[in-house]
Motif scaffolding. Structure first.
Motif, short mmCIF file in Angstrom:
data_model
loop_
_atom_site.label_atom_id
_atom_site.label_comp_id
_atom_site.label_asym_id
_atom_site.label_seq_id
_atom_site.Cartn_x
_atom_site.Cartn_y
_atom_site.Cartn_z
N ALA A 142 0.88 -1.14 0.01
CA ALA A 142 -0.08 -0.10 -0.12
C ALA A 142 0.89 1.18 -0.14
O ALA A 142 2.10 1.12 0.37
CB ALA A 142 -0.72 0.10 1.14
N PRO A 143 0.45 2.27 -0.49
CA PRO A 143 1.35 3.62 -0.46
C PRO A 143 1.89 3.94 0.89
O PRO A 143 1.00 3.99 1.96
CB PRO A 143 0.29 4.71 -1.00
N ALA A 144 3.11 4.19 0.92
CA ALA A 144 3.73 4.45 2.38
C ALA A 144 3.00 5.46 2.96
O ALA A 144 2.88 5.51 4.17
CB ALA A 144 5.22 4.57 2.21
N ALA A 145 2.65 6.62 2.30
CA ALA A 145 1.96 7.77 2.93
C ALA A 145 0.59 7.27 3.48
O ALA A 145 0.37 7.93 4.62
CB ALA A 145 1.72 9.06 1.88
N ASP A 146 -0.24 6.51 2.79
CA ASP A 146 -1.46 5.96 3.56
C ASP A 146 -1.18 5.23 4.70
O ASP A 146 -2.03 5.20 5.79
CB ASP A 146 -2.16 5.12 2.46
N ILE A 147 -0.32 4.28 4.92
CA ILE A 147 0.21 3.32 5.81
C ILE A 147 0.38 4.45 7.08
O ILE A 147 0.16 4.22 8.17
CB ILE A 147 1.20 2.31 5.54
N ALA A 148 1.42 5.45 6.86
CA ALA A 148 2.05 6.25 7.79
C ALA A 148 0.95 7.11 8.43
O ALA A 148 0.79 7.46 9.60
CB ALA A 148 2.96 7.31 7.02
N GLU A 149 -0.11 7.64 7.51
CA GLU A 149 -1.11 8.43 8.13
C GLU A 149 -2.19 7.51 9.06
O GLU A 149 -2.82 7.96 9.91
CB GLU A 149 -2.05 9.05 6.93
N ILE A 150 -2.51 6.53 8.59
CA ILE A 150 -3.61 5.43 9.05
C ILE A 150 -2.91 5.03 10.45
O ILE A 150 -3.47 5.06 11.65
CB ILE A 150 -3.81 4.22 8.29
N THR A 151 -1.61 4.56 10.59
CA THR A 151 -0.84 4.34 11.78
C THR A 151 -0.79 5.40 12.85
O THR A 151 -0.94 5.51 14.02
CB THR A 151 0.33 3.58 11.66
N ARG A 152 -0.64 6.55 12.06
CA ARG A 152 -0.56 8.05 13.03
C ARG A 152 -1.92 8.21 13.62
O ARG A 152 -2.01 8.35 14.88
CB ARG A 152 -0.21 9.16 12.50
N LEU A 153 -2.96 8.19 12.97
CA LEU A 153 -4.15 8.15 13.51
C LEU A 153 -4.51 7.12 14.51
O LEU A 153 -5.11 7.65 15.60
CB LEU A 153 -5.33 8.42 12.25
N HIS A 154 -4.11 6.01 14.23
CA HIS A 154 -4.15 5.12 15.12
C HIS A 154 -3.51 5.30 16.57
O HIS A 154 -4.29 5.12 17.78
CB HIS A 154 -3.67 3.54 14.78
N ARG A 155 -2.28 5.65 16.41
CA ARG A 155 -1.63 6.22 17.68
C ARG A 155 -2.33 7.33 18.31
O ARG A 155 -2.28 7.28 19.60
CB ARG A 155 -0.19 6.47 17.37
N GLU A 156 -2.51 8.32 17.72
CA GLU A 156 -3.26 9.43 18.08
C GLU A 156 -4.41 9.09 19.08
O GLU A 156 -4.63 9.55 19.96
CB GLU A 156 -3.69 10.33 17.16
N TRP A 157 -5.43 8.29 18.55
CA TRP A 157 -6.47 7.60 19.18
C TRP A 157 -6.19 7.08 20.46
O TRP A 157 -6.62 7.34 21.35
CB TRP A 157 -7.22 6.80 18.13
N TRP A 158 -5.26 5.82 20.45
CA TRP A 158 -5.03 5.35 21.73
C TRP A 158 -4.27 6.07 22.50
O TRP A 158 -4.68 5.87 23.96
CB TRP A 158 -4.21 3.87 21.17
N GLU A 159 -3.45 6.90 22.05
CA GLU A 159 -2.59 7.98 23.31
C GLU A 159 -3.68 8.87 23.87
O GLU A 159 -3.51 9.16 25.00
CB GLU A 159 -1.54 8.55 22.63
N ALA A 160 -4.62 9.22 23.14
CA ALA A 160 -5.62 10.24 23.53
C ALA A 160 -6.41 9.52 24.59
O ALA A 160 -6.91 10.10 25.57
CB ALA A 160 -6.50 10.62 22.43
N ASN A 161 -6.52 8.29 24.55
CA ASN A 161 -7.23 7.63 25.79
C ASN A 161 -6.40 7.52 26.86
O ASN A 161 -7.33 7.60 28.02
CB ASN A 161 -7.41 6.04 25.47
N VAL A 162 -5.35 7.80 27.21
CA VAL A 162 -4.67 8.14 28.40
C VAL A 162 -5.15 9.21 29.01
O VAL A 162 -4.58 10.37 28.15
CB VAL A 162 -3.04 7.93 28.38
N GLY A 163 -5.97 9.54 30.19
CA GLY A 163 -6.36 10.87 30.63
C GLY A 163 -7.44 11.46 29.69
O GLY A 163 -8.01 12.54 29.91
N PHE A 164 -7.98 10.73 28.76
CA PHE A 164 -9.39 11.00 27.99
C PHE A 164 -8.83 12.43 27.50
O PHE A 164 -9.92 13.39 27.82
CB PHE A 164 -10.23 11.09 28.95
N ASP A 165 -7.97 12.49 26.87
CA ASP A 165 -7.63 13.77 25.81
C ASP A 165 -8.63 13.98 24.77
O ASP A 165 -8.45 13.71 23.65
CB ASP A 165 -6.23 13.70 25.58
N ILE A 166 -9.82 14.59 25.32
CA ILE A 166 -10.78 14.87 23.99
C ILE A 166 -10.35 15.69 23.08
O ILE A 166 -10.52 15.49 21.70
CB ILE A 166 -12.17 15.68 24.58
N ASP A 167 -9.74 16.87 23.35
CA ASP A 167 -9.24 17.67 22.03
C ASP A 167 -8.38 16.97 20.98
O ASP A 167 -8.41 16.99 20.00
CB ASP A 167 -8.31 18.82 22.62
#
Length: 184
Positions: free
Chosen positions: A9-34
């Motif tokens: 798959a295009p490297a840029a797509d993989i990078a963006e999807i995995t970035r969003l995945h990390r952002e989602w999960w890291e936001a869970n710590v402390g329930f960072d709504i923003d």
């Protein structure tokens, strides 16, 4: 329609999807709504989540209300680990499956569980579309479903293994490249 191997798959797509995945999960710590809301479509009226608690949440207004409610009751203090088990990209849609663990406790001192299952360990499926909700071609998570893992030492029916013996995120096929597998 064939599945696109994440290694092709295009490297840029993989990078963006995995970035969003990390952002989602890291936001869970402390329930960072923003931080959390930036992962999902705007305004998010069509977003759907099947939450860890077993209930559905419709749209970002409900998701934000849920996080505010949890933030008053649950301390997700860290110890977050996610392991991507599978990522497939098909044009403007992708799905990702992962297992995770996170340290959490109820603020009133009670045990945080889901149906008497250790709620600190679970799995999730995430659906992404290349659409930010306003029609712009930007990846966003449009659906997620999260469930608890069985007891980590419980034998998998039909097999003589368990999550503990296999390891979080173990798969029987070739592991995803290190750039895709990650710890949030």
């Amino acid at each position: 329609m064939s599945t696109q191997d994440p290694r092709t798959a295009p490297a840029a797509d993989i990078a963006e999807i995995t970035r969003l995945h990390r952002e989602w999960w890291e936001a869970n710590v402390g329930f960072d709504i923003d931080r959390m809301v930036k992962v999902f479509p705007e305004p998010g009226d069509e977003y759907l989540m099947f939450n860890f608690n077993g209930h559905p949440y419709f749209g970002m207004k409900e998701k934000v209300a849920l996080w505010r409610w949890y933030k008053e009751r649950i301390a997700q203090t860290g110890g977050l680990v996610t392991r991507i088990m599978r990522l497939e990209v098909r044009g403007d849609t992708a799905w990702l499956a992962c297992e995770f663990s996170i340290e959490a406790e109820q603020l009133d001192g009670g045990e945080w569980t889901v149906d008497s299952v250790d709620a600190a360990h679970g799995r999730a499926t995430e659906i992404y579309h290349r659409d930010d909700g306003q029609g712009r071609p930007e990846w966003r998570m449009w659906h997620t479903q999260i469930t608890a893992l069985p007891d980590l030492t419980e034998a998998r029916p039909g097999f003589d293994d368990s999550t503990a013996s296999r390891g979080l995120g173990w798969v029987p096929w070739e592991a995803l490249p290190a750039a895709v597998e990650g710890t949030a």
